[in-house]
Design a protein around this motif. Structure first.
Motif, PDB file in Angstrom:
ATOM      1  N   LEU A 148      43.264  45.044  29.283  1.00 33.50           N
ATOM      2  CA  LEU A 148      43.304  46.276  30.068  1.00 33.50           C
ATOM      3  C   LEU A 148      44.746  46.742  30.211  1.00 33.50           C
ATOM      4  O   LEU A 148      45.619  45.930  30.549  1.00 33.50           O
ATOM      5  CB  LEU A 148      42.734  46.041  31.471  1.00 33.50           C
ATOM      6  N   PRO A 149      45.018  48.005  29.979  1.00 37.25           N
ATOM      7  CA  PRO A 149      46.388  48.513  30.160  1.00 37.25           C
ATOM      8  C   PRO A 149      46.842  48.325  31.608  1.00 37.25           C
ATOM      9  O   PRO A 149      46.129  48.677  32.546  1.00 37.25           O
ATOM     10  CB  PRO A 149      46.264  50.000  29.807  1.00 37.25           C
ATOM     11  N   GLY A 150      48.017  47.752  31.768  1.00 36.21           N
ATOM     12  CA  GLY A 150      48.598  47.618  33.096  1.00 36.21           C
ATOM     13  C   GLY A 150      48.211  46.364  33.855  1.00 36.21           C
ATOM     14  O   GLY A 150      48.750  46.095  34.932  1.00 36.21           O
ATOM     15  N   ALA A 167      45.241  38.472  36.423  1.00 32.89           N
ATOM     16  CA  ALA A 167      45.401  37.020  36.347  1.00 32.89           C
ATOM     17  C   ALA A 167      46.448  36.506  37.329  1.00 32.89           C
ATOM     18  O   ALA A 167      46.385  35.349  37.762  1.00 32.89           O
ATOM     19  CB  ALA A 167      45.772  36.631  34.926  1.00 32.89           C
ATOM     20  N   SER A 168      47.404  37.349  37.715  1.00 28.90           N
ATOM     21  CA  SER A 168      48.443  36.930  38.658  1.00 28.90           C
ATOM     22  C   SER A 168      47.906  36.765  40.076  1.00 28.90           C
ATOM     23  O   SER A 168      48.446  35.996  40.872  1.00 28.90           O
ATOM     24  CB  SER A 168      49.586  37.952  38.659  1.00 28.90           C
ATOM     25  N   ASP A 169      46.846  37.468  40.407  1.00 24.82           N
ATOM     26  CA  ASP A 169      46.201  37.380  41.731  1.00 24.82           C
ATOM     27  C   ASP A 169      44.753  37.836  41.568  1.00 24.82           C
ATOM     28  O   ASP A 169      44.404  38.963  41.924  1.00 24.82           O
ATOM     29  CB  ASP A 169      46.937  38.261  42.749  1.00 24.82           C
ATOM     30  N   PRO A 170      43.886  36.982  41.029  1.00 28.02           N
ATOM     31  CA  PRO A 170      42.528  37.407  40.650  1.00 28.02           C
ATOM     32  C   PRO A 170      41.713  37.965  41.820  1.00 28.02           C
ATOM     33  O   PRO A 170      41.614  37.340  42.879  1.00 28.02           O
ATOM     34  CB  PRO A 170      41.900  36.122  40.103  1.00 28.02           C
ATOM     35  N   ILE A 186      33.587  47.102  33.258  1.00 30.16           N
ATOM     36  CA  ILE A 186      33.378  46.611  34.624  1.00 30.16           C
ATOM     37  C   ILE A 186      34.718  46.402  35.321  1.00 30.16           C
ATOM     38  O   ILE A 186      34.897  46.797  36.487  1.00 30.16           O
ATOM     39  CB  ILE A 186      32.565  45.298  34.591  1.00 30.16           C
ATOM     40  N   ALA A 187      35.663  45.780  34.626  1.00 29.74           N
ATOM     41  CA  ALA A 187      36.956  45.481  35.224  1.00 29.74           C
ATOM     42  C   ALA A 187      37.675  46.748  35.670  1.00 29.74           C
ATOM     43  O   ALA A 187      38.249  46.795  36.770  1.00 29.74           O
ATOM     44  CB  ALA A 187      37.823  44.718  34.221  1.00 29.74           C
ATOM     45  N   ALA A 188      37.640  47.776  34.845  1.00 29.91           N
ATOM     46  CA  ALA A 188      38.308  49.030  35.207  1.00 29.91           C
ATOM     47  C   ALA A 188      37.716  49.607  36.489  1.00 29.91           C
ATOM     48  O   ALA A 188      38.455  50.069  37.372  1.00 29.91           O
ATOM     49  CB  ALA A 188      38.184  50.031  34.059  1.00 29.91           C
ATOM     50  N   GLU A 248      38.550  48.526  44.199  1.00 33.11           N
ATOM     51  CA  GLU A 248      39.281  47.651  45.116  1.00 33.11           C
ATOM     52  C   GLU A 248      40.718  48.124  45.353  1.00 33.11           C
ATOM     53  O   GLU A 248      41.458  47.498  46.118  1.00 33.11           O
ATOM     54  CB  GLU A 248      39.308  46.228  44.554  1.00 33.11           C
ATOM     55  N   ARG A 249      41.115  49.202  44.672  1.00 34.34           N
ATOM     56  CA  ARG A 249      42.467  49.757  44.801  1.00 34.34           C
ATOM     57  C   ARG A 249      43.545  48.707  44.485  1.00 34.34           C
ATOM     58  O   ARG A 249      44.544  48.561  45.204  1.00 34.34           O
ATOM     59  CB  ARG A 249      42.685  50.347  46.183  1.00 34.34           C
ATOM     60  N   VAL A 250      43.334  47.990  43.410  1.00 40.35           N
ATOM     61  CA  VAL A 250      44.279  46.959  42.994  1.00 40.35           C
ATOM     62  C   VAL A 250      45.372  47.601  42.143  1.00 40.35           C
ATOM     63  O   VAL A 250      45.087  48.336  41.202  1.00 40.35           O
ATOM     64  CB  VAL A 250      43.560  45.848  42.194  1.00 40.35           C
ATOM     65  N   GLN A 251      46.603  47.282  42.476  1.00 42.21           N
ATOM     66  CA  GLN A 251      47.739  47.848  41.746  1.00 42.21           C
ATOM     67  C   GLN A 251      47.987  47.063  40.451  1.00 42.21           C
ATOM     68  O   GLN A 251      47.808  45.843  40.409  1.00 42.21           O
ATOM     69  CB  GLN A 251      48.997  47.811  42.607  1.00 42.21           C
ATOM     70  N   PRO A 252      48.397  47.745  39.379  1.00 44.99           N
ATOM     71  CA  PRO A 252      48.699  47.047  38.123  1.00 44.99           C
ATOM     72  C   PRO A 252      49.783  45.994  38.328  1.00 44.99           C
ATOM     73  O   PRO A 252      50.697  46.165  39.146  1.00 44.99           O
ATOM     74  CB  PRO A 252      49.200  48.176  37.207  1.00 44.99           C
ATOM     75  N   ASP A 253      49.665  44.885  37.596  1.00 42.90           N
ATOM     76  CA  ASP A 253      50.678  43.830  37.693  1.00 42.90           C
ATOM     77  C   ASP A 253      51.533  43.747  36.432  1.00 42.90           C
ATOM     78  O   ASP A 253      52.330  42.827  36.277  1.00 42.90           O
ATOM     79  CB  ASP A 253      50.025  42.481  37.990  1.00 42.90           C
ATOM     80  N   ARG A 254      51.346  44.736  35.535  1.00 44.54           N
ATOM     81  CA  ARG A 254      52.164  44.813  34.336  1.00 44.54           C
ATOM     82  C   ARG A 254      52.685  46.234  34.177  1.00 44.54           C
ATOM     83  O   ARG A 254      51.998  47.196  34.526  1.00 44.54           O
ATOM     84  CB  ARG A 254      51.381  44.426  33.095  1.00 44.54           C
ATOM     85  N   GLY A 255      53.875  46.335  33.628  1.00 42.03           N
ATOM     86  CA  GLY A 255      54.465  47.656  33.419  1.00 42.03           C
ATOM     87  C   GLY A 255      53.842  48.398  32.265  1.00 42.03           C
ATOM     88  O   GLY A 255      53.151  47.857  31.451  1.00 42.03           O
TER      89      GLY A 255
END
Length: 560
Positions: free
Chosen positions: A478-480, A514-517, A545-547, A553-560
């Protein structure tokens, strides 16, 4: 001449009358003392009647408060055939309103029954139309009807209620007693014509309505999961499938989906297979998704590290049997991390040999395989892991890559959740709170064990991220976001103990970020038409589903 009565006869007559008076006195005395309660009860039964007061079945809500199941009162149409003047005309008039043939209705009316239902729980507009016909001998009786506003959404997770008001399957079955409540009663005095006495005795016991349940399911996520699963099954023309989404932080079930599915409002016409909640009651061989569990066990026991290497020849010999990599590929020098990236069967055998059968069997148990998870849903299956004493030498190798062991989708999701959350195995659950007359009762998450250490979990998480970034599971990226996951392809056991030819079960298990599942998802497809490539569709379903979950859940991306 006057006839005289002999003294002997007089004595006999006196004794007779004395005995009769004694018996009468004893009988009167009995009814005034010992038998008084029974006599009063019998007399009361003749002048009183008891009515059952139905309890309202509790509602079921999703975690945001959206109604998933509720109960309304609808009118059921009954007939007293002897009071219907023209049965043929009545059948002809009713048939189009009830959606049946006049011949069927006429046969029911002519069956000789004194009283019968013609149709139960009519829509109100239909009931009004029947009422407008003005046919003598017809009547209505109010009955509860369970409604599911989402139609088929979460059908297997929710279950249904039969015509007798008893919950079947899913939450409705597992929590039937709490949802149903307890009926009350009303006792009233009546006159000989069965009319209620205005000043007569009235004794009432109020019904206790059923509890309302709030689930961990999220309607938005559930809808997304069902949409993604259906798309994958239709693309693959698969015979069935299942998907599970868990919160790894406490075991809460965010979504459960199964295909084929059914409409809870029309259970009578449903295919019996569609009623089964495959997420908890369907067992299958997990294939290569099990490699993450084998490697986690070996790393936890320090039998290997991610950098431990072996020479991959495309196969492994164990117990006198040759176990091949998929398509017979040989990779040469391969690390344990690359075993996951390449999904090398020979590598899984190598890892299992370093671990040993006894320790592998113990870790399978610690991760919850081979026993019910304890989820609060009806009809959970336990899966199958044979006792160590029944293992052949080759079983160490095949079980290492998910063959010869059977799991449910929910069991696999719970095991991956333990890797995602730092090593804790939670008991999956679907009911978050129960509200009844005593107030709200919150269900506390239950940790059922710690199969691996936090350090091991962190190591395996990173290896699974590498499997998505650089390995066989790139289709789940997934991007980001960092994504951890593993594909699985397994053969299908046949009745004779071998395997069905050229038919497979394809799956994907993963979590993100993966950094904070924040969620774990397992998607399983039965008999995809693309055979060995069914994992591509499983990964596509995971990505969709993940997207949606991360957005919801309003989860912020953990990758640039």
């Amino acid at each position: 001449m006057t006839e005289t009565v002999s003294p002997a006869r007089l004595r006999v007559l006196f004794a007779f009358f004395a005995s009769a008076m004694l018996l009468v006195s004893l009988r009167v005395g009995y009814w005034q003392t010992i038998g008084r309660a029974a006599l009063l009860e019998g007399a009361t039964d003749q002048v009183t009647s008891e009515l059952v007061l139905g309890a309202q079945r509790g509602n079921i809500y999703d975690r945001t408060g959206a109604i998933l199941a509720t109960t309304v009162q609808l009118r059921s149409l009954y007939a007293i055939p002897s009071r219907i003047a023209d049965r043929a005309a009545a059948a002809a008039a009713l048939a189009p309103l009830l959606g049946t043939s006049s011949d069927t209705l006429r046969a029911a009316l002519d069956s000789g029954a004194e009283w019968l239902y013609l149709r139960r729980r009519l829509p109100e507009e239909t009931a009004r139309a029947v009422e407008a016909l003005g046919i003598g001998g017809l009547g209505f009786e109010m009955e509860p009807k369970r409604l599911y506003p989402g139609d088929t959404i979460a059908a297997q997770a929710l279950g249904f209620v039969n015509d007798d008001g008893v919950g079947q399957n899913g939450v409705e079955g597992a929590y039937d007693e709490a949802l149903r409540g307890a009926p009350g009663s009303l006792v009233v005095e009546r006159d000989p014509q069965n009319r209620e006495l205005a000043i007569g005795l009235r004794t009432a016991v109020a019904p206790r309505d059923g509890a309302d349940l709030t689930l961990t399911l999220d309607l938005v996520i559930q809808t997304s999961v069902e949409r993604a699963l259906r798309a994958a099954i239709e693309k693959e023309r698969a015979t069935g499938g299942s998907a599970v989404v868990l919160d790894p932080r406490d075991g809460a079930i965010l979504a459960l989906a199964s295909f084929p599915t059914y409409d809870p409002a029309n259970v009578a016409t449903a295919d019996p297979e569609s009623l089964r909640n495959r997420a908890v009651s369907w067992t299958y061989e997990p294939g290569s998704t099990m490699k993450a569990i084998t490697i986690a066990a070996a790393i936890d026991q320090r039998a290997v590290t991610p950098e431990t290497a072996y020479d991959d020849k495309g196969y492994a010999i164990i117990g006198g049997r040759r176990l091949n990599n998929a398509l017979g590929k040989a990779y040469g020098r391969t690390t344990v991390t690359q075993v996951l990236e390449r999904s090398a069967n020979a590598g899984a055998v190598f890892v299992a040999q370093q671990l040993g059968a006894e320790r592998l069997r113990a870790y399978l148990d610690a991760f919850g395989f081979g026993r019910r998870s304890g989820v609060d849903l009806a009809a959970e299956a336990s899966g199958s892991v044979r006792p160590l004493a029944e293992w052949y030498p080759v079983d160490l190798g095949t079980i290492a890559y998910g063959q010869g062991v059977a799991v449910t989708p929910l069991q696999l999701a719970a095991a991956y959740a333990a890797i995602a959350n730092g090593g804790t195995l939670y008991q999956p659950y679907v009911v978050a709170t129960r509200r009844d007359a005593d107030g709200e009762h919150r269900i506390a998450p239950v940790a059922s064990g710690r199969p691996i250490s936090p350090d091991t979990a962190a190591t395996v998480r990173q290896m699974l991220v590498s499997t998505v970034d650089d390995g066989i599971a790139k289709g789940a990226s997934l991007p980001g976001f960092s994504v951890a996951g593993k594909t699985g392809t397994a053969q299908i056991p046949s009745a004779d103990g071998s395997y069905v030819s050229d038919e497979y079960i394809s799956s994907f298990a993963g979590f993100a970020p993966a950094s904070d599942p924040r969620f774990v998802a397992v998607i399983v497809l039965e008999r995809p038409q693309s055979k060995l490539y069914g994992t591509v569709s499983a990964m596509s379903a995971f990505r969709a589903i993940a997207a949606d979950v991360l957005r919801e859940e309003r989860v912020q991306p953990d990758r640039g």
